[in-house]
Each structure stands twice: as C-alpha cells, then as structure tokens.
Design an enzyme around this catalytic site. Structure first.
Site, PDB file in Angstrom:
ATOM      1  CD  GLU B  14      -7.618   7.180   4.974  1.00  0.00           C
ATOM      2  OE1 GLU B  14      -7.680   8.325   5.408  1.00  0.00           O
ATOM      3  OE2 GLU B  14      -8.639   6.508   4.711  1.00  0.00           O
ATOM      4  N   GLY B  19      -9.137   0.458   2.294  1.00  0.00           N
ATOM      5  CA  GLY B  19      -7.899   0.390   1.498  1.00  0.00           C
ATOM      6  C   GLY B  19      -7.495   1.754   0.967  1.00  0.00           C
ATOM      7  N   GLY B  72      -9.071 -15.675  -6.337  1.00  0.00           N
ATOM      8  CA  GLY B  72      -8.256 -15.161  -5.231  1.00  0.00           C
ATOM      9  C   GLY B  72      -8.890 -13.973  -4.527  1.00  0.00           C
ATOM     10  CG  ASP B  86     -13.138  -7.305   6.395  1.00  0.00           C
ATOM     11  OD1 ASP B  86     -11.972  -7.183   6.787  1.00  0.00           O
ATOM     12  OD2 ASP B  86     -13.633  -6.582   5.509  1.00  0.00           O
ATOM     13  CE  LYS B  90     -12.023  -3.637   6.073  1.00  0.00           C
ATOM     14  NZ  LYS B  90     -12.278  -4.288   4.772  1.00  0.00           N
TER      15      LYS B  90
END
Lengths: 202, 202
Positions: B14, B19, B72, B86, B90
């Site tokens: 999951e 996230g 950050g 990225d 997914k």
C-alpha cells in the site's frame, strides 16, 4: 448495530451516507490501525449544487433553488435538504458507526443554506474562499452549517458531489470524493456491502 | 504477485503508491463489484508542490525548484521527480495490481515538468485551469504528463498532496486524496497492510 454484534451477524449500510462515495467501508477497511479523530464533509448533493451554481452564476438563492427543482435535483418541498436535516441525519450515522459517539438527530446543531446570499458568496470568493454546507463529526462538535473553505482545498468539490475528510492520528487527513446520489451509483454501494459480507463468510 | 498467489500468501505494498493515501486497499476493499476502468492521479508530491507554488507565486520553474530543495521537498538531484520517473513507477504498480495490465516502466510515456513556464501556468489560470502532472492508467494509455485540469475539480489538490480518481462502471468517479509522503503517514499505510493480513488470517 449492537443487536447485530450480539447475534454475530453483519449489518451494513454504506449507501446511507454519500451514495457511491465509500465512507463507512473506507474508514473501516483502508485505515485500520488509525484512530479517526474527526470527520468534516459535504454530505448533501442538493445544497452543494445550489451553492456551486450561486458561486459560478452570481444568482440568488431563490432563483437557484427553482433551477435545481426544475432539474429534479431539489425536491418540491426542499426543506430536508436546504435546512441541513438530511446532512444532519448522515452526521448521526457517521458519529455512531465510525467514531462510536452515541447520539441522535437532536444532538446535532444544524443551520441550513436558505439565508446564504449571493453577496456573501461573492465576498468569500474575492478572498479565495467558497461557502459550503459542512458537516462536522467529532467528540467536541456535531454540527451542520455553512462554512468558508479554501478554493484550493479538498472541500472545494463542485455540483452534486459529496466528500469527506477523515482526520486521523497516523495518516493525517485522508479525503474521499464521489457521487452522493444516482440509482446505479447507490446500488454499487449496496453491492460492495454484499460482496464484503460474502467475503467475510468465506 | 503471481508467486505470492501460487503459494497462498499475501503480498501487500500500500505504501508504495501515494504514501498515506489509501489506493491499493481502497480499490480492492471499498469498490468490490465495480470494474475499475481507468485511474487518473497526481502521484508525486514534489512536482505538485512545485506546480502549486508556481501557480500561487507566479515564480519560474528554476526558482521554485531551488525553494523546494531548500525545504527538503525536492532532492539535490531532482531528476526522478521532476522528469516524471517516480510517478511512472507508481503508474506501473497501479496498472499491474489494480487493472491487471502487465507492463513495466518502458511501457509508460513520460513527460516531466521541467519545461513548464510560469507564462503557461498564468494562461491556464485565466481560463480557470491548473497545470498538474497527471498519471493515467488505462488499457489504452499508460502515461505521465503535464495536463490542464479544472480549478473546481478533484484534481485541483494543493502542495505535496497526492490524489487519484478511479473511473468505475457502477460507482462512476471516486476520488481519494491524502499525504503522499511523511514518515508516520507512510508507516500508517504499512500498518494497514499488516492489520488487513492479520484480519484475513483470523
């Protein structure tokens, strides 16, 4: 619910809140391990349609309500929707079944949208806000009332859509959006209950 | 996944997409009986943060990327995020695990956000649109690319949020929004997998 638990049977009612928008099963099946602290949501499509149209067209409440009635979105007697009673009933269901707050309709502080003016909506819009009929379910507050929400927030859903933000201790805010009405859509929520009951027995 | 199925064990992941936003368990547990035809989503928080800031502040891509790096939110070498890689990874996970489309990264058509100008964002904004990096998963298309979305749509999520709209045959469009990153938030997704595995064994 207590009676079902005592007898070891399942009692499911996903379609009763948010139509095709998964909310009861969503809270139970996808967020286990999380404590759901509160729920903020738009649980009535008719009032969301009226407020959305007033925002886009700058039209009055009375005129927009008539339009919604002509489209079959608002009922001939729109009281249950526009005075927030329908959303309050759903607030009671969420409070009892997800947060375990034992309550009834009389515990919910309810204000509808019939006094919202197009001037108020315009004023909010200039500052980047929308006026939405928001249901709140938490240990501190059970309420349905018009509130200001940011235009770029998950609360800014359009038309007859429903939404709910679950505020949790671990996953933080999780939001679900879906169709709050419609025959096939609502039937799909009942079907999901049936499939889940079947799965749990097999 | 095939290996897990053959051996009668559960393989859950999951946290790998979105996230803390439930997406894999959401599709499987809350929409049974529905056929999920396609998924459209914002699956990378870094690029959504950059595009959101460019929209609000009218700043350049380069300047906003630097800001994200100082906070950050973007990495020193931001290639994986800003070039859409990225999000494409997914996309592959959603395609294989939810839609049953057997594919790998090379099957995804990928365009990142590094060529998006503040002028393009301004122009879209004037017409009520935002530019978002949208992943599409369907039998016809596997892609990640910048697209125009309406300001009042569920795609208009702000900052580092992730979202996904599942287009289904019965429930119509169902959307989920949540935190795409964060240590506690992502851990909560792993916890939900563990609890669900435990439940299925008891």
């Amino acid at each position: 619910m207590d009676l079902a638990r005592e007898n070891g049977i399942e009692f499911k009612f996903e379609a009763s809140v948010g139509g095709a928008m998964p909310i009861l099963n969503f809270a139970k099946e996808t967020l286990p391990g999380n404590e759901i602290k509160s729920i903020l949501g738009i649980l009535n499509g008719t009032t969301n349609f009226i407020l959305s149209r007033m925002t886009v067209e700058g039209s009055s409440y009375e005129h927009t309500l008539q339009e919604a009635q002509q489209l079959g979105i608002a009922e001939t007697d729109p009281t249950q929707d526009v005075e927030g009673i329908d959303a309050a009933c759903k607030t009671v269901i969420l409070a009892n079944s997800i947060l375990g707050i034992v309550c009834t309709l009389k515990d919910v502080a309810v204000t509808g949208i019939s006094r919202i003016t197009s001037e108020a909506i315009d004023l909010a819009k200039k500052d980047g806000y929308l006026i939405k009929l928001i249901a709140e379910v938490s240990a501190d507050s059970l309420s349905v009332s018009p509130r200001l929400v940011r235009e770029d927030s998950p609360y800014a859903v359009d038309g007859t859509l429903n939404m709910a933000t679950l505020k949790t201790d671990l996953a933080d805010d999780v939001t679900v959006v879906g169709k709050g009405a419609g025959s096939i859509e609502t039937a799909s929520a009942i079907l999901s209950d049936l499939v889940n009951i079947w799965k749990s027995k097999n």
